[in-house]
Design an enzyme around this catalytic site. Sequence first.
Site, PDB file in Angstrom:
ATOM      1  CE  LYS A 105       9.027   3.809   0.605  1.00  0.00           C
ATOM      2  NZ  LYS A 105       9.755   5.076   0.707  1.00  0.00           N
ATOM      3  CG  ASP A 111      11.877  10.052   0.207  1.00  0.00           C
ATOM      4  OD1 ASP A 111      10.773  10.484  -0.158  1.00  0.00           O
ATOM      5  OD2 ASP A 111      12.265   8.899  -0.056  1.00  0.00           O
TER       6      ASP A 111
HETATM    7  C1  BGC Z   1       6.359   6.737  -0.962  1.00  0.00           C
HETATM    8  C2  BGC Z   1       6.819   8.166  -1.087  1.00  0.00           C
HETATM    9  C3  BGC Z   1       8.328   8.239  -1.129  1.00  0.00           C
HETATM   10  C4  BGC Z   1       8.885   7.307  -2.198  1.00  0.00           C
HETATM   11  C5  BGC Z   1      10.389   7.318  -2.273  1.00  0.00           C
HETATM   12  C6  BGC Z   1       7.012   5.871  -2.024  1.00  0.00           C
HETATM   13  O1  BGC Z   1       6.684   4.533  -1.816  1.00  0.00           O
HETATM   14  O2  BGC Z   1       4.964   6.655  -1.088  1.00  0.00           O
HETATM   15  O3  BGC Z   1       6.329   8.940  -0.005  1.00  0.00           O
HETATM   16  O4  BGC Z   1       8.720   9.559  -1.397  1.00  0.00           O
HETATM   17  O5  BGC Z   1       8.430   5.999  -1.966  1.00  0.00           O
HETATM   18  O6  BGC Z   1      10.960   6.934  -1.076  1.00  0.00           O
END
Ligand code: BGC
Length: 477
Positions: free
Chosen positions: A187, A223
Amino acid sequence: MRTKVDIIDQIDGTCYCDAIIHEKDDEYYCRHDYVSSSIREACQDMVLSDEQLKVIRERLLRSINEGLSKETHASATVKCFITYVQDLPSGKERGKFLALDLGGTNFRILLITLGENHFDMKSKIYAIPQSIMTGSGVELFDHIAECLLNFIKDQGVYKQQLPLGFTFSFPCQQLGLTKGLLSQWTKGFNCSGVVGQDVVKLLKEALQRRGDSTVDLCAILNDTTGTLMSCAWKNPNTRIGIIVGTGCNACYIEKVENVELFDGDFSKPYVIINTEWGNFGADGSLDDILTEYDREIDRNSLNPGKQIFEKIISGMYMGEIVRLMLVKFTKQKLLFNGQVSEQLNTKGSFLTKYVSDIENDEKDNFTKCREVFHELGLSHASDQDCMNVRYICEIVSRRAAHLVSAGAATLINKMDFNSVTIGVDGSVYRFHPNFHDLMVGKITQMVKSNVKFDIMLSEDGSGRGAALVAAVASCSV
Ligand code: BGC
């Protein structure tokens, strides 16, 4: 003669289109009848058939089982990390807790009071500047520590040694409730020196650098786990937590005997597994459904080849997928009279929020759509353009909803419960006008016929969920 059923069949078998604009002599027309056929054709590769979704479910199940198995875990794309959370909340948890929530564009600190029949929360949002998102890990954790200490001083709880749950929403291999090694950033984060490290330790060290010893960091969680816990607090039937926000992921309750690497408490039958399904497809197993836009998004991302499932679903990428389609179709003169504006040509200019905004317009007007076009320098758009762009948004968001549904159905069918509540959170799910209904419709088609399910919006899973994990972890409460 066209009947209502023809219209329903027209898009991809689940047209929810309620916008019958014209109904005469038993002939029906919906909005989609007015989309240019050239646009419809150009979008075909974005439509997943039920057969394709079935194949995706089978592959996802295989990937999940590889994550759970001792032999294949190391090479698995869907890691299925053990969370060490083995108890769902009883509803009797009481006390004051701190929570940190890091995982999207903002970072939040919360002070939560769980009381009998009430729940109180004070929170503050801090921006994470781009320079910190891609700077050094030390800077990131120093920033968090500084904000945290300021917050607890402002709230007057500095001396209270409150238990803290740290919602860290990135893939972590947990080695216990208070130890999590970051396996990769996602992200848009890419801080140096953190991958492979224990993030709890990094935060504790940053607090120590500031001379603090008052924070009792007693749990790290994802989360999705927070979402599951926060829904389970209200509804004990919750067995799955899903996020469809900036990123996409799911956790679920698994029998400890199915988790070959499990080394927690065997006297308890279940443990929450953080699937990290966002990385599904990193071994090429989604290659046959990827479009040219998906490939371009992946190529230009901070983590090419990784998080493929996430990239075709989540909010970090959805707007950009639409933008790439709009640019291509405009160059082909299928949109906007062939005139691409400078803004539309700029990466990231089509926000994911616009997809929800455009789809939120009343069936026969384009007020929000025109506002978006204005922002993007596309005021020369015709009504036909509005109709077409709305269709493109629907095709992209619908694909995302169907893929999440395929994931949810895979988990439901894997678990052995005849009734399952799914807790869901995240901006895409929350703000898109049809995401919930699309999910209900698709999951219903895909789950075993004896299983009942419902989908519940999580109320602040990352905050309240973190407090609940801290509470059930029964650290010094
Ligand atoms: C992460 C997860 C997270 C999800 C939603 C992903 O990019 O790897 O750990 O739960 O995003 O936030």
